[in-house]
Structures are given as structure tokens and as C-alpha cells.
Design an enzyme around this catalytic site. Structure first.
Site, PDB file in Angstrom:
ATOM      1  N   GLU A  31     110.040  21.064  52.606  1.00  0.00           N
ATOM      2  CA  GLU A  31     111.043  20.689  53.701  1.00  0.00           C
ATOM      3  C   GLU A  31     111.824  19.671  53.143  1.00  0.00           C
ATOM      4  OE1 GLU A  31     108.069  19.428  56.805  1.00  0.00           O
ATOM      5  OE2 GLU A  31     109.672  20.298  58.151  1.00  0.00           O
ATOM      6  N   HIS A  59      93.249  35.092  42.367  1.00  0.00           N
ATOM      7  CA  HIS A  59      93.547  36.330  43.199  1.00  0.00           C
ATOM      8  C   HIS A  59      94.928  36.721  43.061  1.00  0.00           C
ATOM      9  CE1 HIS A  59      89.059  37.166  43.782  1.00  0.00           C
ATOM     10  NE2 HIS A  59      89.017  35.960  44.550  1.00  0.00           N
ATOM     11  N   GLU A  85      99.587  21.459  54.155  1.00  0.00           N
ATOM     12  CA  GLU A  85     100.433  20.526  54.601  1.00  0.00           C
ATOM     13  C   GLU A  85     101.300  19.687  53.572  1.00  0.00           C
ATOM     14  OE1 GLU A  85     101.675  19.905  57.534  1.00  0.00           O
ATOM     15  OE2 GLU A  85     102.386  17.888  57.591  1.00  0.00           O
ATOM     16  N   LYS A 122     113.991  18.921  64.626  1.00  0.00           N
ATOM     17  CA  LYS A 122     112.743  18.050  65.090  1.00  0.00           C
ATOM     18  C   LYS A 122     112.209  18.979  65.966  1.00  0.00           C
ATOM     19  CE  LYS A 122     109.860  14.846  64.595  1.00  0.00           C
ATOM     20  NZ  LYS A 122     109.070  14.733  63.462  1.00  0.00           N
ATOM     21  N   LYS A 160     105.381  19.790  53.426  1.00  0.00           N
ATOM     22  CA  LYS A 160     106.327  18.572  53.186  1.00  0.00           C
ATOM     23  C   LYS A 160     107.117  18.576  51.931  1.00  0.00           C
ATOM     24  CE  LYS A 160     105.611  17.288  56.180  1.00  0.00           C
ATOM     25  NZ  LYS A 160     105.049  17.331  57.532  1.00  0.00           N
ATOM     26  N   ARG A 186     116.565  15.089  66.672  1.00  0.00           N
ATOM     27  CA  ARG A 186     116.327  16.263  66.926  1.00  0.00           C
ATOM     28  C   ARG A 186     116.815  17.373  65.680  1.00  0.00           C
ATOM     29  NH1 ARG A 186     114.703  17.268  72.686  1.00  0.00           N
ATOM     30  NH2 ARG A 186     115.584  19.537  72.520  1.00  0.00           N
ATOM     31  N   CYS A 199     119.273  21.955  69.499  1.00  0.00           N
ATOM     32  CA  CYS A 199     120.262  21.716  70.521  1.00  0.00           C
ATOM     33  C   CYS A 199     119.845  20.524  71.516  1.00  0.00           C
ATOM     34  CB  CYS A 199     120.711  23.183  71.242  1.00  0.00           C
ATOM     35  SG  CYS A 199     121.029  24.419  69.892  1.00  0.00           S
ATOM     36  N   ASN A 221     121.597  25.555  75.874  1.00  0.00           N
ATOM     37  CA  ASN A 221     120.329  25.668  74.981  1.00  0.00           C
ATOM     38  C   ASN A 221     119.838  26.947  75.351  1.00  0.00           C
ATOM     39  OD1 ASN A 221     121.214  22.999  73.998  1.00  0.00           O
ATOM     40  ND2 ASN A 221     119.430  22.030  75.093  1.00  0.00           N
ATOM     41  N   GLY A 222     119.233  27.498  74.379  1.00  0.00           N
ATOM     42  CA  GLY A 222     118.390  28.829  74.553  1.00  0.00           C
ATOM     43  C   GLY A 222     119.300  29.770  73.791  1.00  0.00           C
ATOM     44  N   TRP A 270     122.523  23.592  67.128  1.00  0.00           N
ATOM     45  CA  TRP A 270     121.742  24.052  66.110  1.00  0.00           C
ATOM     46  C   TRP A 270     121.955  25.422  66.022  1.00  0.00           C
ATOM     47  CZ3 TRP A 270     117.341  27.000  64.757  1.00  0.00           C
ATOM     48  CH2 TRP A 270     116.724  26.994  63.471  1.00  0.00           C
TER      49      TRP A 270
HETATM   50  C1  AGP Z   1     106.898  19.458  60.219  1.00  0.00           C
HETATM   51  O1  AGP Z   1     107.253  18.446  59.105  1.00  0.00           O
HETATM   52  C2  AGP Z   1     108.011  20.157  60.614  1.00  0.00           C
HETATM   53  N1  AGP Z   1     109.376  19.642  60.837  1.00  0.00           N
HETATM   54  C3  AGP Z   1     107.762  21.556  61.455  1.00  0.00           C
HETATM   55  O2  AGP Z   1     106.614  22.279  60.909  1.00  0.00           O
HETATM   56  C4  AGP Z   1     106.773  21.197  62.878  1.00  0.00           C
HETATM   57  O3  AGP Z   1     105.539  20.714  62.748  1.00  0.00           O
HETATM   58  C5  AGP Z   1     106.825  22.374  63.740  1.00  0.00           C
HETATM   59  O4  AGP Z   1     108.053  22.793  64.302  1.00  0.00           O
HETATM   60  C6  AGP Z   1     106.075  22.095  64.938  1.00  0.00           C
HETATM   61  O5  AGP Z   1     106.695  21.199  65.577  1.00  0.00           O
HETATM   62  P1  AGP Z   1     106.040  20.438  66.942  1.00  0.00           P
HETATM   63  O6  AGP Z   1     104.715  19.658  66.421  1.00  0.00           O
HETATM   64  O7  AGP Z   1     106.947  19.373  67.473  1.00  0.00           O
HETATM   65  O8  AGP Z   1     105.461  21.417  67.936  1.00  0.00           O
END
Ligand code: AGP
Length: 606
Positions: A487, A503, A480, A601, A484, A27, A2, A98-99, A72
């Protein structure tokens, strides 16, 4: 997530509001809306992007006071009704919020028992009605907002605009709001990026602040009464708008920016003469470093994966126990906080609510916490007060890439610094620094010829699931890579330390199952090869990421070579092919690689 932007001045508000929303688009959000005051409060809101909102706006909207929002969804689906701003029943006030309001059920019930009909499913709408009740009972606007927020449990960045009053009231608690002062005009935004085209002179509201903003300036006080100590800050660094240049998407642009970003991150921080790392922003002396019993690294998503690399490097170089913590779990596990322990909150945006709540918990228990942050002046950077800026530059794609590299680099430099206060020798330090300085060029070299990425994409793009394996420092790189691909291409992915595969996850493997294995030339390599054989024996197709010239290349069905480097530094290189696979797989599947569905974001709710 948001975003809020508000304006009161002499210019036409609507175009400024739309531009403010546009600057916060990166964002992530699912609906937008604006409210403009011109005798009446006019609201326009819609599911979709800022461009979709623009299409439904009348050509001319008169009025020079307004508030706006990108939503959002948390409470209630993605619908036009749930989009902000929200009005009270008589449309005499509008709010954007927001919140999250934790006691919303109770508050809704109370309103309904008074015969008030709520038109949205959001938690935020209750605020409009509660403030309205206060006004009807004769309270001044600021008092009505104050009394309302005293009854709310939760977090807010809130703006309220009134039909009968020439002002905007703002309040913040656990969700950032920044006020900006121009010439005869005032602004409010949840993101400094939206304010900087208008003014550099800003005030970051503290939790519990409430402010009246008018054309000529703003007055900040505390929710419980009394004045606030919040002052004016001059925004030091503005990245400006990152444009795409010749790239089709931000994600690929940011992947290619990694060599340069890494150069910026390590510049001035590697002290060859002493074989040591230099991180001045930590303001930590050697005695404090020597006394620390442990280091705790806290983050979410990509930042958490960087923490996992960092924790291994700290234990390796400094022989100090180190842990990586999932930020969203930290506070709720009632952690024991040692006042001599060092805590690092790692975050690209510096706004992540889960990470913020962990920091508050550490501070409450008297612990020391430092930020490892990309966005200068962000909430976490300000809350920690001390830390390291990773200097990745603006990261616009939702999927984090260049921030990971620089988070890892910063943590490696810290590991070196901590190691040098203990048994780690200057000569060993110098050797690492020598290698470290070569890394930006090596990243560049790899990116010039990234190898058979498209073959790997063909192997994963239609898979039921993809397994990512690695050992030691490559295990978080595997995580990681999996994050990726999940996502950006919406492919179910699992990541495991390679030895753990037998396992359980091995049950998933069938003829042709793609397995991405990260196996640089380090002391774990042979063990990883054993896991490759176990996968192969079940028909898996191995996508192997390995060191250039290594005979291990023949173990992969598809082998991607990265330049050789010191084993400690391999995560900086081995992660890049996984980013490229994710990007191209997302494209091949027709996904919106820069704005993947459902993601934001900055995740500013817990
Ligand atoms: C990463 O590709 C993601 N979009 C997400 O996991 C992100 O790293 C996470 O939300 C943490 O964000 P920040 O680094 O802004 O705290």
C-alpha cells in the site's frame, strides 16, 4: 472515499463547504467540487486536492446554500468533467452523489433516447437529468427525487440543490448521510467528522429515507411515502482534529500511538479476579456463549488480517470452530447462517460497504452480528447495535496501523471470554491477563529502539517483489506486513504461511530476494526455521523478526528483535516492525505515505 457536505443557512456557504471537504480529506479522493446558490447555481470543480480547488475559486462567492463533494473515481476516469457536482442541462439543479447506480446503462440509454446529452462518464449524472425531467413535468422537488430514485437500482447518499427552491433534498440508501441542525442553519454530510464543528445534534438517515432540509430544520420521510422513524442523536464522542504534533506524517504518528491506544483498548476489559475478558457492549450472557456452534469474523484488508488472528485465538482458547471471511465475498457465496452462531463485523471506519453488505446478509438470515469498530456512531456500529469499540482514536493515515493492534486485542479478549465459558481455566486466564497488561509497555519499549529497520528498507526498496512468511498466529501478521508495504511503497508483496512457501512461491526466489520472516518464540518457531533454510538455499536475503535474546537471531541476514511475550500476544508486537519497514520504504521511494495513490480510507462502494 467520496464525501458529501452541504449547507443552508445565513452564513456564506462557500468557505463552510471548503472546510467541510477538508475535514473529509483523510478518506481519500481524487477530485473535488462545490455548487453554491445565489440566484444561479455556480459550480466549481477540479481534479486534485481541496487546496487545488481553493486556488480556482473566486475570492468571493455569494450565496448561503450549497453542496460539495470529494470524489473517488468508480465510473469514469479522474477528470474535471467527472467531478461532482453535476448539473442538469439548464443548470436549474445540481446534485452530489455517493454510491453506485447498478442500472446506469439502461438509465443512460433512456436519457439519450430523449435527446439528453450527458457530459460526464459518471453514473451519478443520470440522477440530475432524471430529476429535471420530473420537475419539468410539474412534480414538486421531493416528488421528482422520489420518482427518480424509485427507478434506480444501487446505493446512494444524494443531495440535490435547486435554482428555484430554497432547500436541499437528501436521500440515503446504502451510503451514509447525516443531517445536522444548528441555529437557523442546517447541514448535511456523509461523515460525522465534518458536522461536529457545527452541531452535535444530528440525524443519521436510514436506508430508504428522504429529507427536505431548510434553514429552520429538516423533515424526513420514506422513499415509498409515509413518515420516517429516524430520530435525533447527540454525537457522544468527537475526536476532534488529530494534528501531527512533532511527527512528519500521520502514519508514523499512529504507529507510535499504539502503546497508548492499546492501553485504552484493554482498560477495564481484563478481569483479573475471574481470569476473564469483559466486553459489556456485546451484551452476551454465558449461556449464549456456551451454546454457540461457531464464530465467524468478517472484514476487509487490515481488518481481515485481524480477523485471521482472532479466529486462531478463538480456536486455541475456546476450542470453538472459528472462521475469517473476506467481506466482499460473504454475501455472494449465499452463506448458511446459523442463528446460534456469533458473527463479528470488524472495521476501523465502520463504513466499509463490503462489510456492511455482509452484515445485512447475516441479519436477513436471522443471524447475530456484533461490531468491532473504531469510529463511534459509524454506520456499521449503528447497524449492529451491539459490539466493541476498539478505542484506537482517530486514524488519519490511509494505511491502517493502530486499528490493527486494537482489533487484534479486542478479539483476543473475546477469545478469553468465550474460552472461560468452556474448559479454559481461571488460572490460565489470569496468566494471559498478567501478560496482556504488560503489552503496552512492551510496545513502547520496542518503539524506543526498533532495531535495524533502515537496513531492512534498503533490502526491500528496489526489490521486484517481497515475500512475507509466518506460521500460526504469525501468518496473518505476515499478510498484514505485506499489505502495508504494498500500500505505502507500491512494492509487489506476497504473504504465505511459511510451510506453504515450498509449494509455489519458492519459484520467485533468486539471489538477494528479500524474504521477511515473522518467527516469535512459539511452538511453530522450529518449523519456520526450516522454511528460512529453504529460502536461504535459493539465495534469499532473510529479514527476521524474532523474540529478543532468541538464538534464532543468527538465522537472519537482518534481524529485528521485539520484546518477549506470551506466544498468544505476539501479533501485537511483531506487526510493528513491518509497519515501520513499510513507512520508511514508502518515504525512501518518494511515496505519499499518508495518502497512497488510488486508495481511500473508507471504502464505501462494493
Ligand atoms: C489498510 O491499511 C487498508 N487501508 C484497508 O485494507 C482497510 O483495512 C480496509 O479497507 C478495511 O477498512 P475498515 O477497517 O475501515 O473496514
Amino acid at each position: 472515499m467520496c464525501g458529501i457536505f452541504g449547507y443552508i443557512g445565513v452564513k456564506s456557504a462557500a468557505p463552510l463547504l471548503v472546510e467541510g471537504l477538508r475535514r473529509m480529506e483523510y478518506r481519500g479522493y481524487d477530485s473535488t467540487g462545490i455548487a453554491v446558490l445565489n440566484g444561479e447555481i455556480q459550480v466549481h470543480k477540479k481534479v486534485g486536492k481541496v487546496n487545488d480547488l481553493k486556488k480556482i475559486l473566486p475570492k468571493v462567492i455569494k450565496g448561503n446554500c450549497g453542496i460539495s463533494h470529494t470524489r473517488w473515481a468508480t465510473h469514469g476516469g479522474v477528470t474535471d468533467e467527472n467531478a461532482h457536482p453535476h448539473l442538469n442541462e439548464t443548470s436549474s439543479l445540481a446534485i452530489v452523489h455517493n454510491g453506485i447506480i447498478d442500472n446506469v446503462r439502461l438509465l443512460r440509454k433512456k436519457l439519450e433516447s430523449k435527446g439528453i446529452e450527458l457530459v460526464s462518464e459518471t453514473d451519478s449524472e443520470v440522477l440530475a437529468h432524471m430529476i429535471s425531467i420530473g420537475l419539468d413535468s410539474g412534480q414538486e422537488p421531493i416528488e421528482a427525487v422520489r420518482q427518480t430514485l424509485r427507478k434506480v437500482v444501487g446505493t446512494w447518499g444524494l443531495c440535490v440543490m435547486f435554482k428555484e427552491h430554497d432547500m436541499i433534498i437528501c436521500a440515503a440508501n446504502g451510503s451514509p448521510l447525516i443531517l445536522g441542525q444548528g441555529d437557523g442553519e442546517s447541514f448535511v454530510a456523509s461523515d460525522p467528522h465534518a458536522l461536529t464543528p457545527h452541531t452535535q445534534s444530528v440525524s443519521f438517515l436510514e436506508d430508504g429515507d428522504i429529507a427536505i432540509i431548510r434553514r429552520g430544520g429538516f423533515k424526513i420521510s420514506r422513499l415509498e411515502g409515509g413518515s420516517s422513524s429516524t430520530g435525533i442523536t447527540i454525537l457522544e464522542e468527537e475526536w476532534g482534529e488529530a494534528d501531527l504534533g512533532d511527527y512528519p506524517h500521520y502514519m508514523i504518528k499512529e504507529i507510535h500511538e499504539q502503546p497508548e491506544a492499546l492501553r485504552r483498548c484493554i482498560s477495564g476489559r481484563l478481569d483479573y479476579a475471574n481470569g476473564n475478558g469483559k466486553l459489556g457492549g456485546l451484551r452476551l450472557d454465558s449461556a449464549t456463549l456456551r451454546a454457540t456452534p461457531h464464530v465467524r469474523l468478517i472484514g476487509c484488508g487490515t481488518a481481515l488480517n485481524a480477523c485471521k488472528v482472532g479466529r486462531l485465538a478463538i480456536e486455541k482458547l475456546a476450542r470453538v470452530p472459528a472462521m475469517a471471511h473476506v467481506a466482499s465475498e460473504f454475501r455472494y457465496n449465499d452463506p448458511v447462517v446459523d442463528q446460534l452462531g456469533l458473527h463479528f463485523a470488524v472495521s476501523q471506519s465502520g463504513e466499509t460497504a463490503d462489510t456492511l453488505s455482509a452484515i445485512k446478509e447475516i441479519k436477513l438470515k436471522g443471524g447475530l452480528v456484533f461490531g468491532i469498530i473504531n469510529v463511534v456512531g459509524s454506520t456499521i456500529a449503528r447497524l449492529c447495535g451491539r459490539g466493541v469499540y476498539i478505542h484506537s482514536g482517530p486514524e488519519q493515515a490511509v494505511a491502517s496501523t493502530k486499528a490493527f493492534t486494537n482489533m487484534v486485542a479486542s478479539l483476543l479478549i473475546f477469545a478469553l471470554r468465550l474460552g472461560r465459558t468452556r474448559s479454559f481455566s481461571r488460572a490460565k486466564g489470569r496468566k494471559i491477563i498478567d501478560e496482556f497488561k504488560k503489552m503496552p509497555d512492551r510496545l513502547e519499549k520496542y518503539l524506543e529502539d526498533p532495531g535495524p529497520i533502515m537496513e531492512a528498507v534498503d533490502a526491500v526498496k528496489n526489490a521486484k517483489s517481497v515475500l512475507f512468511l509466518g506460521r500460526g498466529l504469525s501468518s496473518p501478521v505476515a499478510s498484514e506486513g505485506a499489505l502495508k508495504l504494498m500500500e505505502v511503497a507500491y512494492i509487489p508483496c506476497l504473504s504465505y504461511p511459511a510451510g506453504e512457501m515450498k509449494h509455489g512461491p519458492i519459484a520467485l526466489l533468486e539471489e538477494g530476494s528479500p524474504v521477511v520472516v515473522i518467527a516469535p518464540d512459539d511452538e511453530m518457531k522450529e518449523k519456520t526455521v526450516a522454511s528460512i533454510h529453504e529460502c536461504r538455499a535459493r539465495g534469499a536475503r532473510i529479514i527476521l523478526i524474532h523474540a529478543e535474546g532468541d538464538e534464532i537471531a543468527s538465522e537472519g541476514d537482518i534481524s529485528i528483535a521485539v520484546p518477549r511475550c506470551d506466544p498468544l500476544l505476539t501479533p501485537l508486537l511483531t506487526v510493528i516492525p513491518t509497519q515501520l519497514i513499510a513507512y520508511h520504504a514508502g518515504l525512501a521511494l518518494g511515496c505519499d505515505v499518508d495518502r497512497p495513490r488510488n486508495l481511500a480510507k473508507s471504502v464505501t462502494v462494493e
